[in-house]
Design a protein around this motif. Structure first.
Motif, PDB file in Angstrom:
ATOM      1  N   TYR A 270       0.859  -1.181   0.000  1.00 57.89           N
ATOM      2  CA  TYR A 270       0.000   0.000   0.000  1.00 57.89           C
ATOM      3  C   TYR A 270       0.895   1.230   0.000  1.00 57.89           C
ATOM      4  N   GLY A 283      -2.574   4.101  -3.085  1.00 62.29           N
ATOM      5  CA  GLY A 283      -3.353   2.902  -3.320  1.00 62.29           C
ATOM      6  C   GLY A 283      -2.588   1.606  -3.183  1.00 62.29           C
ATOM      7  N   VAL A 284      -3.299   0.510  -3.383  1.00 66.78           N
ATOM      8  CA  VAL A 284      -2.736  -0.832  -3.261  1.00 66.78           C
ATOM      9  C   VAL A 284      -2.138  -1.246  -4.614  1.00 66.78           C
ATOM     10  N   ASN A 316      -3.311   7.167  -8.043  1.00 67.32           N
ATOM     11  CA  ASN A 316      -3.763   5.772  -7.941  1.00 67.32           C
ATOM     12  C   ASN A 316      -3.944   5.119  -9.307  1.00 67.32           C
ATOM     13  N   VAL A 334      -9.353  -5.567  -2.893  1.00 69.09           N
ATOM     14  CA  VAL A 334      -9.133  -4.460  -1.962  1.00 69.09           C
ATOM     15  C   VAL A 334     -10.470  -4.103  -1.313  1.00 69.09           C
ATOM     16  N   SER A 337      -9.073   1.468   1.090  1.00 60.97           N
ATOM     17  CA  SER A 337      -7.743   2.014   0.868  1.00 60.97           C
ATOM     18  C   SER A 337      -7.786   3.523   1.037  1.00 60.97           C
ATOM     19  N   ALA A 342      -4.679   0.221   4.311  1.00 58.31           N
ATOM     20  CA  ALA A 342      -5.580  -0.469   3.389  1.00 58.31           C
ATOM     21  C   ALA A 342      -5.925  -1.828   3.960  1.00 58.31           C
TER      22      ALA A 342
END
Length: 435
Positions: A270, A283-284, A316, A334, A337, A342
């Motif tokens: 993350y 973001g992931v 992202n 996900v 997040s 996250a």
């Protein structure tokens, strides 16, 4: 790889020599590693620095300065104090040393050999008096097709200096090669289907692949270096919901999920703005690690658009929402997040994502915690890539862009190196490169 206009003004190449000596960044114990770095300024029989006093004045700051963009500060912040560079000599650098060598033809092997011979004459012993060597020389007559070069992994970097000072985008990139990181690519897996992916350029989520200084290193690279220890990297062995802290943020917690993907590994991280890093990443993100070679990972891009944080896409742009791999009976989704953490669902062995409760009960931890067993990377030892060669002083083949091979001596004693040419910084030529 054909370069865009942005790529043409942001290209330099890195090189790597593969060693059996202790990998730079491989802590032998929990104590922080302080690696003795020796920058050496060298000149040629037919080329000198145009402004030697300015080069000498800038060199200590480039490598050891207090600001965040020095090599020592950069690596210390990324590793959370586990790894830094310290001067090998009180003066913080040596030179300029005049080599009995013409600059023509970019003779990097001979530059390395003659520099080490000069150091030996001065009573400096490699491995004892200095552990890393960075050779800085004027670029004007070399015609080298790169701004920086490095052994992968290993102790040597070459800086082909334009102007009076190099920057962390070049020096940090090359030191990443020393730590065992290649040029990180991306694979495009439209819709998150890991069974249908194709190569898609550079990741842009690391300084090793167009991400520049603010991107730092990615989670697979941090695992490779041994910096995600004490449970910060969690090997997932059962389905569940896992909480991730931001990769470069402060505090403790899990920062990377490491999941079996057939013979490969899937690493989930993350990213969120923290300190001097990730202002343009959020973001992931996910990476495929081929056969456990964490230094050769690729970002997984699930989109159809070719957008990255470096071409004005949102932070992202490369963040995942869901991944599936039928062959491995694996699914990832996900749950949430943002704001520094996250939550990610992981379904193994064909388990259903829908069957996993995204809101764990109050009596149970939402994140499976690492035990003292091998379920987590709790040690401080760096992960070793199985593809590493035998010795820097051996006779390895050099591979350059376009698949051509040649053999060049790189160290005193006739050593040779494997060259990995790829993304970096500062060149303005259009080239086709292969990492």
């Amino acid at each position: 790889m054909k370069l865009s206009a942005l790529g043409r003004i942001a290209l330099a190449t890195g090189i790597a020599v593969l060693t059996t000596a202790v990998l730079p960044g491989t802590p032998a114990a929990a104590a922080p590693v302080k690696r003795k770095m020796l920058p050496v300024l060298v000149e040629f029989s037919d080329a000198s620095f145009q402004f030697p006093d300015k080069v000498k004045a800038s060199t200590p700051d480039t490598y050891f300065g207090a600001k965040s963009d020095s090599a020592a500060s950069y690596l210390s912040e990324l590793s959370r104090g586990q790894y830094t560079l310290v001067p090998a000599v009180p003066e913080q650098f040596l030179g300029p040393i005049k080599l009995d060598l013409s600059a023509a033809g970019c003779p990097q092997g001979k530059i390395n050999q003659l520099t080490r011979e000069e150091l030996t004459k001065r009573g400096l012993v490699a491995g004892k008096d200095y552990e890393s060597l960075s050779i800085v020389f004027p670029a004007q007559k070399t015609n080298c097709p790169w701004a920086g070069l490095a052994t992968l992994p290993g102790p040597t970097t070459w800086i082909n200096l334009y102007g009076t000072a190099s920057g962390i985008d070049v020096v940090g990139h090359e030191l990443g090669h020393n730590l065992g990181f290649g040029h990180q690519g991306r694979v495009k897996c439209t819709g998150g289907n890991l069974g249908a992916c194709k190569s898609g350029g550079a990741s842009h989520t690391t300084i090793m692949a167009g991400g520049y200084r603010p991107a730092g290193f990615s989670a697979p690279e941090m695992i490779r270096a041994g910096w995600l220890n004490g449970g910060a990297s969690l090997k997932v062995t059962k389905s569940g919901v896992y909480t991730l802290r931001s990769l470069h943020g402060k505090g403790s917690g899990v920062r990377a999920l490491d999941i079996a993907l057939g013979g490969d590994r899937l690493v989930i991280e993350y990213r969120h703005a923290a300190g001097n890093f990730d202002a343009k990443l959020e973001g992931v993100h996910a990476y495929r690690v081929p056969k456990g070679s964490y230094g050769a990972s690729s970002l997984i891009d699930t989109t159809t658009a070719d957008k990255t944080a470096t071409n004005n896409a949102p932070p992202n742009a490369d963040a995942i929402t869901k991944l599936t791999d039928k062959a491995s009976k694996l699914s990832v989704a996900v749950v949430s997040s943002g704001g520094g953490q996250a939550k990610v669902k992981v379904a193994l062995n064909g388990d259903s994502l829908a069957a996993i409760d995204a809101t764990p009960s109050k009596s149970a931890s939402p994140t499976p915690t690492p035990s003292a067993s091998a379920s987590a990377s709790t040690g401080t030892e760096a992960v070793t890539d199985g593809s590493e060669p035998v010795t820097e002083l051996g006779s390895e083949e050099l591979t350059a862009g376009g698949g051509r091979s040649t053999v060049l001596p790189l160290a005193a004693g006739g050593g040779a190196a494997v060259l990995a040419v790829g993304l970096g910084f500062l060149l303005v030529k259009r080239r086709r490169n292969r990492a």
